[in-house]
Design an enzyme around this catalytic site. Structure first.
Site, PDB file in Angstrom:
ATOM      1  N   SER A 122      95.450 -13.549 -39.151  1.00  0.00           N
ATOM      2  CA  SER A 122      96.764 -12.916 -39.116  1.00  0.00           C
ATOM      3  C   SER A 122      97.541 -13.190 -37.834  1.00  0.00           C
ATOM      4  O   SER A 122      98.758 -13.379 -37.877  1.00  0.00           O
ATOM      5  CB  SER A 122      96.632 -11.404 -39.317  1.00  0.00           C
ATOM      6  OG  SER A 122      95.998 -11.130 -40.536  1.00  0.00           O
ATOM      7  N   HIS A 173      98.819  -8.843 -34.594  1.00  0.00           N
ATOM      8  CA  HIS A 173      99.992  -9.309 -35.329  1.00  0.00           C
ATOM      9  C   HIS A 173     101.186  -9.485 -34.392  1.00  0.00           C
ATOM     10  O   HIS A 173     101.856 -10.520 -34.416  1.00  0.00           O
ATOM     11  CB  HIS A 173     100.351  -8.317 -36.433  1.00  0.00           C
ATOM     12  CG  HIS A 173      99.418  -8.342 -37.594  1.00  0.00           C
ATOM     13  ND1 HIS A 173      99.753  -7.819 -38.827  1.00  0.00           N
ATOM     14  CD2 HIS A 173      98.152  -8.819 -37.730  1.00  0.00           C
ATOM     15  CE1 HIS A 173      98.748  -7.981 -39.669  1.00  0.00           C
ATOM     16  NE2 HIS A 173      97.757  -8.564 -39.020  1.00  0.00           N
TER      17      HIS A 173
END
Length: 195
Positions: A122, A173
């Site tokens: 991610s 993220h």
């Protein structure tokens, strides 16, 4: 730009780096589900990184244990990676993808504490979005308005999901996104023409 019309063979020929990364995802997904030892060896355990196991800043980028996590990240790479692999070229794409993931993992190391552990691509996927954000705002000649709007819409939705989905490495993220945007000026310094 984001519509995939290639057959399997032409996709591999046009986007060899993305193909290799997805193949690595598949191998690690199978491997960690067959052997918990492989998962223990490759996960980003902050305490082990602090003890000198620095490969753990890279290996979590390729490791997924749950099928939805593996599928979402691999599919995101399949959709959004090809345009960047073409814009950047193979070697700069590798630097951008792994670089953003490592930046995300370093931020996770220092901001989540020694007991934290993580896996998943991610941070690197958000790094791709960071590269797109840089392109949209600083290198508009490389992307058209329609694709810019699509990228920004998906980025906003992804950021919302980051904050509402349980067990997400939020800092990974966010710092992946920042890392990709920060690498943009370096990786695109000499790029002239549109995709």
């Amino acid at each position: 730009m984001f519509v995939r019309t290639e057959n399997f063979r032409s996709f591999i020929r046009l986007y060899p780096i993305i193909t290799i990364i997805i193949a690595i995802h598949i191998l690690f997904f199978i491997g960690v589900n067959l052997s918990t030892d492989l998962l223990r060896l490759t996960a980003g355990f902050n305490i082990y990184i602090l003890a000198g196991e620095y490969w753990r800043l890279v290996t979590p980028i390729f490791v997924h244990e749950a099928f939805p996590h593996f599928l979402f990240n691999s599919f995101s790479l399949f959709l959004f990676g090809p345009a960047l692999e073409r814009i950047l070229g193979k070697y700069k794409f590798i630097i951008g993808y792994i670089g953003a993931g490592v930046i995300a993992n370093i931020a996770t190391l220092f901001l989540q504490g020694p007991g934290y552990s993580h896996i998943g691509a991610s941070g690197s996927i958000f790094g791709l979005f960071g590269l797109y954000v840089y392109i949209i705002y600083a290198r508009k000649e490389l992307i058209d308005q329609q694709n810019s709007q699509l990228v920004m819409t998906i980025l906003v939705l992804s950021l919302v999901m980051t904050f509402v989905t349980p067990r997400i490495n939020i800092l990974g993220h966010l710092f992946g996104l920042v890392g990709g945007a920060a690498l943009g000026p370096i990786l695109l310094m000499s790029r002239k023409s549109r995709y």
